[in-house]
Design an enzyme around this catalytic site. Sequence first.
Site, PDB file in Angstrom:
ATOM      1  CE1 TYR A 122      -3.994  -2.508   5.475  1.00  0.00           C
ATOM      2  CE2 TYR A 122      -3.488  -0.162   5.352  1.00  0.00           C
ATOM      3  CZ  TYR A 122      -3.820  -1.352   4.725  1.00  0.00           C
ATOM      4  OH  TYR A 122      -3.958  -1.378   3.361  1.00  0.00           O
TER       5      TYR A 122
ATOM      6  CB  SER B 233      -0.884   0.006   1.255  1.00  0.00           C
ATOM      7  OG  SER B 233      -1.507   1.258   1.453  1.00  0.00           O
TER       8      SER B 233
END
Length: 267
Positions: free
Chosen positions: A160, A147
């Site tokens: 995360y 990401s």
Amino acid sequence: MNTTKQVQHKQTVLITGAAGGIGYELASIFAAHNYNLVLVDRIGLKLKEIAIKFQAEFGNSVTTIVKDLSIPSSPQEIFAELQAANIHVDVLVNNAGFGIYGLFNETDLTSELEMLQLNVVCLTHLTKLFLKDMVKEGYGKILNVSSAAAFQPGPLMAVYFATKAYILSFSEAIANELEGTGVTVTVLCPGSTESAFHERTGMADSKLLKGKRMMDAATVAKIGYAALMKGQTIVIPGLINQILAKSVSFTPRKLVTKIVRNMQEDN
């Protein structure tokens, strides 16, 4: 494990988190490029529907494996099932993952440990299992979905963001180790993408997302597939995301963290 009619003389791709979002779109692209598919997800009914659809449209062999990848034994079970079925994996796509939104001292520990197991441990475990045969054969491709979050700390999604940083670092390192082996590793680092991910995390109303136009999953998948085929190591879809990722290295770390915190907060 359920397998449709086996089609010979095609390469096979294994994709985790294939029931929706980027994973589904990648599966669609690989199917259109004449790959046999091994699709893994915990949503069995959706996988069955996808298998029927792709078999009808493309004539591929589609193997579906219903697994909860947050369970530690799942990677070894998948590997064993495919070995028993004599299915050789040429391309591995580690796409499955999820996030949790909130202050770390208030979020659920059990959920975060499951996230670490899925985002980090499962990805590493599957890579270890399938990479050995790829190196032995002198050919293989691995796509790890990280990401744009990998490039900075992420207050309100601390664990995360950290998992995505691990995926980026891990992928870059083994890509270097594998030079000259015929095996390549690509890490895909998309920014915010249209999917059910943000609803599940509970951050749909954050300043980062509310009212913002996001890249669609099909576009992200297309960019990731092209980079994988070219053997690129890092691919960041979208010019703005590329600029932001590079600018982090020139900005004081504490300031970067404050900016991310502000963007992550609810409106």
